[in-house]
Scaffold this motif. Structure first.
Motif, short mmCIF file in Angstrom:
data_model
loop_
_atom_site.label_atom_id
_atom_site.label_comp_id
_atom_site.label_asym_id
_atom_site.label_seq_id
_atom_site.Cartn_x
_atom_site.Cartn_y
_atom_site.Cartn_z
N CYS A 182 -15.07 -16.58 -73.29
CA CYS A 182 -16.59 -16.81 -73.62
C CYS A 182 -16.82 -14.66 -74.33
CB CYS A 182 -17.58 -17.11 -72.73
SG CYS A 182 -17.69 -15.63 -71.21
N ARG A 183 -18.51 -15.13 -74.97
CA ARG A 183 -18.31 -13.92 -75.80
C ARG A 183 -20.43 -13.56 -75.23
NH1 ARG A 183 -16.44 -10.35 -78.46
NH2 ARG A 183 -14.92 -11.24 -78.93
N PRO A 184 -20.30 -13.56 -74.57
CA PRO A 184 -21.54 -13.24 -74.37
C PRO A 184 -22.73 -12.93 -75.65
CG PRO A 184 -20.82 -12.53 -72.62
CD PRO A 184 -19.80 -12.37 -73.67
N VAL A 185 -23.31 -12.96 -75.80
CA VAL A 185 -24.67 -13.12 -76.46
C VAL A 185 -25.43 -11.45 -76.41
CG1 VAL A 185 -27.00 -13.55 -77.46
CG2 VAL A 185 -25.59 -15.13 -76.59
N PHE B 243 -19.82 -18.48 -63.25
CA PHE B 243 -20.51 -17.66 -64.07
C PHE B 243 -21.57 -18.45 -64.62
CE2 PHE B 243 -16.11 -16.68 -63.43
CZ PHE B 243 -16.19 -15.56 -63.29
N TYR B 244 -22.12 -17.82 -64.83
CA TYR B 244 -23.49 -18.47 -64.96
C TYR B 244 -24.55 -18.06 -66.62
CZ TYR B 244 -23.75 -20.96 -61.04
OH TYR B 244 -23.80 -22.03 -59.97
N TYR B 245 -25.52 -18.91 -67.39
CA TYR B 245 -26.43 -18.03 -68.26
C TYR B 245 -27.22 -18.13 -68.80
CZ TYR B 245 -27.50 -16.93 -73.67
OH TYR B 245 -28.29 -17.46 -74.35
N VAL B 246 -27.91 -17.18 -68.97
CA VAL B 246 -29.77 -17.74 -68.83
C VAL B 246 -30.55 -17.95 -70.23
CG1 VAL B 246 -30.97 -15.79 -68.14
CG2 VAL B 246 -32.23 -17.82 -68.22
N ASP B 247 -31.49 -18.21 -70.84
CA ASP B 247 -31.33 -18.69 -72.61
C ASP B 247 -32.53 -17.64 -73.07
OD1 ASP B 247 -33.13 -20.36 -72.02
OD2 ASP B 247 -32.12 -21.54 -73.04
N HIS B 248 -33.44 -17.31 -73.76
CA HIS B 248 -35.10 -17.11 -73.57
C HIS B 248 -35.91 -17.64 -73.47
CE1 HIS B 248 -34.22 -19.21 -77.75
NE2 HIS B 248 -35.69 -19.19 -78.15
N ASP C 103 -22.04 -21.53 -67.68
CA ASP C 103 -21.80 -20.53 -69.20
C ASP C 103 -21.12 -21.25 -69.90
OD1 ASP C 103 -22.33 -17.72 -70.15
OD2 ASP C 103 -19.69 -17.74 -69.82
N ASP C 104 -19.68 -21.58 -69.79
CA ASP C 104 -19.49 -22.52 -70.64
C ASP C 104 -19.38 -24.11 -70.48
OD1 ASP C 104 -18.90 -22.75 -66.91
OD2 ASP C 104 -16.97 -24.16 -67.96
#
Length: 229
Positions: A16-19, A41-46, A53-54
């Protein structure tokens, strides 16, 4: 926490390529680099929505919505100083032997709602008003300080002080920022595209401190502008 994820975890090695990051990280959800250790692995948006994350399609349907889980996750969130994935996933939430790595679109704490903690009409100020972040209601909140709101001069995004353990700055999600925008006051010689100088709230005209400007180096402004294009 593992039971919450069972239905949505995917398998296989991922890249993955984090923003906003220059490098990519390879991982497998649920991998065990050491005996009895699991990593996720996680991701939080705006908008303050949390995802694995995936997750390919990130929207309200696929984000985590269980309040108990969100409170558990974000109340344990810290700067990632584990020696693993520090560049691509700058934050870490520990749960026993589980390591939960997090990256974000902007800031890990995103304010989503303005709450009243103990009644009273909106706009009275003081500790009765709370800014709640990341879907946690009053359990994930900080006192609202209207004078500390900061509008970024390049992106136009609005920020507010947050917990020091996650960087001291939280992003105000766009829907809430729009709701607050009529209360910003601009100097007479500038248009509303400039920097506000005051904020009208609770019958008072608060002088904006711009104390958060120090968290946004000049070099970052140009980078952020390119990301928004």
């Amino acid at each position: 926490m593992l039971l919450v994820r069972t239905a949505v975890l995917g398998g296989g090695a991922l890249r993955c390529r984090p923003v906003g990051c220059r490098s990519a990280a390879s991982y497998v959800q649920g991998q065990s680099p050491d005996p009895r250790i699991r990593e996720y692995f996680y991701y939080v948006d705006h908008q303050g929505q949390l995802f694995l994350d995936d997750t390919k399609v990130k929207n309200f349907v696929t984000c985590f919505k269980d309040k108990q889980f969100l409170v558990f996750f974000f109340s344990r969130l810290r700067s990632n100083q584990s020696g693993r994935y520090e560049k691509d996933f700058p934050f870490l939430s520990m749960c026993g032997r589980e390591r939960n790595f997090l990256r974000c679109d902007d800031r890990p704490m995103v304010f989503t709602h303005l709450l009243q903690s103990s009644g009273g009409p909106r706009g009275l100020g003081g500790d009765q008003e709370l800014l709640s972040f990341c879907g946690g209601g009053e359990k994930l909140a900080v006192p609202f300080r209207p004078e500390a709101l900061y509008m970024h001069p390049t992106s136009g995004r609005v920020y507010h002080p947050c917990l020091e353990r996650v960087g001291g700055v939280g992003l105000v999600r766009s829907a809430l920022a729009i709701e607050l925008s009529p209360f910003f006051v601009y100097p007479p010689e500038t248009s509303q595209s400039g920097q506000p100088s005051h904020f009208l709230w609770g019958g008072e005209k608060h002088t904006l401190t711009n104390e958060l400007a120090a968290f946004f180096p000049v070099a970052e402004e140009g980078s952020e502008e390119r990301q928004l294009e």
